[in-house]
Design a protein around this motif. Structure first.
Motif, PDB file in Angstrom:
ATOM      1  N   ARG A 276      53.768  12.279  65.021  1.00 33.94           N
ATOM      2  CA  ARG A 276      52.472  12.807  65.450  1.00 33.94           C
ATOM      3  C   ARG A 276      52.454  13.090  66.947  1.00 33.94           C
ATOM      4  O   ARG A 276      51.868  14.075  67.385  1.00 33.94           O
ATOM      5  CB  ARG A 276      51.348  11.858  65.046  1.00 33.94           C
ATOM      6  CG  ARG A 276      51.181  11.788  63.532  1.00 33.94           C
ATOM      7  CD  ARG A 276      50.086  10.825  63.120  1.00 33.94           C
ATOM      8  NE  ARG A 276      50.074  10.637  61.691  1.00 33.94           N
ATOM      9  CZ  ARG A 276      49.493  11.448  60.819  1.00 33.94           C
ATOM     10  NH1 ARG A 276      48.885  12.529  61.235  1.00 33.94           N
ATOM     11  NH2 ARG A 276      49.541  11.195  59.531  1.00 33.94           N
ATOM     12  N   TYR A 277      53.101  12.233  67.740  1.00 33.68           N
ATOM     13  CA  TYR A 277      53.230  12.510  69.179  1.00 33.68           C
ATOM     14  C   TYR A 277      53.969  13.828  69.383  1.00 33.68           C
ATOM     15  O   TYR A 277      53.563  14.663  70.188  1.00 33.68           O
ATOM     16  CB  TYR A 277      54.009  11.410  69.896  1.00 33.68           C
ATOM     17  CG  TYR A 277      53.338  10.064  70.014  1.00 33.68           C
ATOM     18  CD1 TYR A 277      51.977   9.884  69.793  1.00 33.68           C
ATOM     19  CD2 TYR A 277      54.087   8.952  70.364  1.00 33.68           C
ATOM     20  CE1 TYR A 277      51.386   8.637  69.910  1.00 33.68           C
ATOM     21  CE2 TYR A 277      53.502   7.699  70.496  1.00 33.68           C
ATOM     22  CZ  TYR A 277      52.160   7.548  70.268  1.00 33.68           C
ATOM     23  OH  TYR A 277      51.592   6.316  70.395  1.00 33.68           O
ATOM     24  N   TYR A 278      55.062  13.996  68.660  1.00 36.71           N
ATOM     25  CA  TYR A 278      55.865  15.210  68.825  1.00 36.71           C
ATOM     26  C   TYR A 278      55.078  16.449  68.395  1.00 36.71           C
ATOM     27  O   TYR A 278      55.089  17.471  69.087  1.00 36.71           O
ATOM     28  CB  TYR A 278      57.170  15.115  68.036  1.00 36.71           C
ATOM     29  CG  TYR A 278      57.953  16.400  68.106  1.00 36.71           C
ATOM     30  CD1 TYR A 278      58.628  16.749  69.272  1.00 36.71           C
ATOM     31  CD2 TYR A 278      57.968  17.287  67.039  1.00 36.71           C
ATOM     32  CE1 TYR A 278      59.323  17.952  69.366  1.00 36.71           C
ATOM     33  CE2 TYR A 278      58.660  18.487  67.126  1.00 36.71           C
ATOM     34  CZ  TYR A 278      59.334  18.808  68.286  1.00 36.71           C
ATOM     35  OH  TYR A 278      60.004  19.997  68.378  1.00 36.71           O
ATOM     36  N   LEU A 279      54.389  16.375  67.278  1.00 39.96           N
ATOM     37  CA  LEU A 279      53.611  17.525  66.817  1.00 39.96           C
ATOM     38  C   LEU A 279      52.496  17.876  67.798  1.00 39.96           C
ATOM     39  O   LEU A 279      52.243  19.054  68.069  1.00 39.96           O
ATOM     40  CB  LEU A 279      53.051  17.274  65.419  1.00 39.96           C
ATOM     41  CG  LEU A 279      54.095  17.266  64.304  1.00 39.96           C
ATOM     42  CD1 LEU A 279      53.468  16.815  62.991  1.00 39.96           C
ATOM     43  CD2 LEU A 279      54.741  18.628  64.150  1.00 39.96           C
ATOM     44  N   ALA A 280      51.853  16.861  68.366  1.00 37.90           N
ATOM     45  CA  ALA A 280      50.826  17.111  69.371  1.00 37.90           C
ATOM     46  C   ALA A 280      51.454  17.749  70.608  1.00 37.90           C
ATOM     47  O   ALA A 280      50.876  18.652  71.218  1.00 37.90           O
ATOM     48  CB  ALA A 280      50.107  15.817  69.741  1.00 37.90           C
ATOM     49  N   TRP A 281      52.652  17.289  70.964  1.00 32.98           N
ATOM     50  CA  TRP A 281      53.372  17.854  72.105  1.00 32.98           C
ATOM     51  C   TRP A 281      53.624  19.345  71.881  1.00 32.98           C
ATOM     52  O   TRP A 281      53.393  20.153  72.769  1.00 32.98           O
ATOM     53  CB  TRP A 281      54.677  17.088  72.300  1.00 32.98           C
ATOM     54  CG  TRP A 281      55.508  17.544  73.445  1.00 32.98           C
ATOM     55  CD1 TRP A 281      55.445  17.090  74.731  1.00 32.98           C
ATOM     56  CD2 TRP A 281      56.524  18.543  73.421  1.00 32.98           C
ATOM     57  NE1 TRP A 281      56.367  17.761  75.495  1.00 32.98           N
ATOM     58  CE2 TRP A 281      57.038  18.651  74.730  1.00 32.98           C
ATOM     59  CE3 TRP A 281      57.047  19.363  72.422  1.00 32.98           C
ATOM     60  CZ2 TRP A 281      58.048  19.547  75.051  1.00 32.98           C
ATOM     61  CZ3 TRP A 281      58.054  20.252  72.746  1.00 32.98           C
ATOM     62  CH2 TRP A 281      58.547  20.336  74.045  1.00 32.98           C
ATOM     63  N   THR A 282      54.090  19.712  70.671  1.00 36.28           N
ATOM     64  CA  THR A 282      54.374  21.119  70.392  1.00 36.28           C
ATOM     65  C   THR A 282      53.084  21.944  70.360  1.00 36.28           C
ATOM     66  O   THR A 282      53.074  23.085  70.817  1.00 36.28           O
ATOM     67  CB  THR A 282      55.147  21.318  69.073  1.00 36.28           C
ATOM     68  OG1 THR A 282      54.375  20.821  67.986  1.00 36.28           O
ATOM     69  CG2 THR A 282      56.499  20.632  69.115  1.00 36.28           C
TER      70      THR A 282
ATOM     71  N   ALA B 115      45.605  12.466  77.000  1.00 37.31           N
ATOM     72  CA  ALA B 115      44.245  13.004  76.884  1.00 37.31           C
ATOM     73  C   ALA B 115      44.123  13.926  75.672  1.00 37.31           C
ATOM     74  O   ALA B 115      43.117  13.896  74.954  1.00 37.31           O
ATOM     75  CB  ALA B 115      43.870  13.750  78.162  1.00 37.31           C
ATOM     76  N   TYR B 116      45.141  14.739  75.423  1.00 34.05           N
ATOM     77  CA  TYR B 116      45.140  15.664  74.282  1.00 34.05           C
ATOM     78  C   TYR B 116      45.091  14.886  72.966  1.00 34.05           C
ATOM     79  O   TYR B 116      44.317  15.227  72.067  1.00 34.05           O
ATOM     80  CB  TYR B 116      46.390  16.540  74.343  1.00 34.05           C
ATOM     81  CG  TYR B 116      46.444  17.627  73.298  1.00 34.05           C
ATOM     82  CD1 TYR B 116      45.809  18.844  73.511  1.00 34.05           C
ATOM     83  CD2 TYR B 116      47.148  17.449  72.113  1.00 34.05           C
ATOM     84  CE1 TYR B 116      45.862  19.851  72.560  1.00 34.05           C
ATOM     85  CE2 TYR B 116      47.204  18.451  71.160  1.00 34.05           C
ATOM     86  CZ  TYR B 116      46.563  19.648  71.383  1.00 34.05           C
ATOM     87  OH  TYR B 116      46.612  20.648  70.441  1.00 34.05           O
TER      88      TYR B 116
ATOM     89  N   LYS C 225      41.253   3.114  73.492  1.00 30.82           N
ATOM     90  CA  LYS C 225      41.495   3.907  74.699  1.00 30.82           C
ATOM     91  C   LYS C 225      42.626   4.898  74.423  1.00 30.82           C
ATOM     92  O   LYS C 225      43.412   4.709  73.504  1.00 30.82           O
ATOM     93  CB  LYS C 225      41.874   2.994  75.859  1.00 30.82           C
ATOM     94  CG  LYS C 225      40.760   2.053  76.250  1.00 30.82           C
ATOM     95  CD  LYS C 225      41.184   1.170  77.391  1.00 30.82           C
ATOM     96  CE  LYS C 225      40.048   0.226  77.752  1.00 30.82           C
ATOM     97  NZ  LYS C 225      40.417  -0.684  78.822  1.00 30.82           N
ATOM     98  N   PRO C 226      42.741   5.959  75.231  1.00 25.95           N
ATOM     99  CA  PRO C 226      43.851   6.897  75.050  1.00 25.95           C
ATOM    100  C   PRO C 226      45.197   6.177  75.087  1.00 25.95           C
ATOM    101  O   PRO C 226      45.344   5.142  75.755  1.00 25.95           O
ATOM    102  CB  PRO C 226      43.704   7.854  76.239  1.00 25.95           C
ATOM    103  CG  PRO C 226      42.248   7.811  76.568  1.00 25.95           C
ATOM    104  CD  PRO C 226      41.831   6.374  76.309  1.00 25.95           C
TER     105      PRO C 226
ATOM    106  N   LYS D 142      43.039  15.036  68.777  1.00 29.76           N
ATOM    107  CA  LYS D 142      43.603  14.479  67.548  1.00 29.76           C
ATOM    108  C   LYS D 142      43.004  13.143  67.145  1.00 29.76           C
ATOM    109  O   LYS D 142      43.334  12.609  66.085  1.00 29.76           O
ATOM    110  CB  LYS D 142      45.128  14.319  67.702  1.00 29.76           C
ATOM    111  CG  LYS D 142      45.838  15.627  68.038  1.00 29.76           C
ATOM    112  CD  LYS D 142      45.592  16.650  66.962  1.00 29.76           C
ATOM    113  CE  LYS D 142      46.133  18.007  67.335  1.00 29.76           C
ATOM    114  NZ  LYS D 142      45.779  19.018  66.351  1.00 29.76           N
ATOM    115  N   GLY D 143      42.174  12.573  68.008  1.00 23.47           N
ATOM    116  CA  GLY D 143      41.554  11.290  67.686  1.00 23.47           C
ATOM    117  C   GLY D 143      42.533  10.129  67.671  1.00 23.47           C
ATOM    118  O   GLY D 143      42.238   9.082  67.104  1.00 23.47           O
TER     119      GLY D 143
END
Length: 95
Positions: free
Chosen positions: A26-32, A49-50, A63-64, A55-56
């Motif tokens: 999920r980190y990687y997909l958010a990164w892309t 922050a993203y 916290k983030p 993505k919640g």
């Protein structure tokens, strides 16, 4: 390949159930997704922050996700990318 962060990859061959994405996936997909939206790689603080706002995904206490936690994964990604590029002899010259 670009997949939405909520998409699940394939099925588990043993059970036929969808295979779950890991936190790192999920980190990687958010990164892309960030890179596609903004045209640049996110810094750890931007990805934190993203993840929280878009993505919640939060860390401890709601916290983030800590940027220091994300830096570990970003470093691994950069290392893998460098190794792949070096195998192809296509490492771009430093500017």
């Amino acid at each position: 390949m670009r997949a939405a962060i909520d998409d699940l990859p394939g099925e588990d061959g043993a059970t036929g159930a969808p295979a779950a994405l890991t936190t790192v996936d999920r980190y990687y997909l958010a990164w892309t997704e960030f890179q596609t939206e903004h045209g640049e790689e996110p810094r750890a603080e931007q990805l934190s922050a993203y993840l929280a706002s878009k993505k919640g995904m939060t860390g401890r206490g709601g916290k983030p996700v800590s940027p220091s936690t994300l830096r570990r994964y970003l470093w691994v990604r950069c290392t893998i990318a460098y190794e792949l590029l070096s195998e192809q002899d296509t490492i771009p010259a430093a500017s």
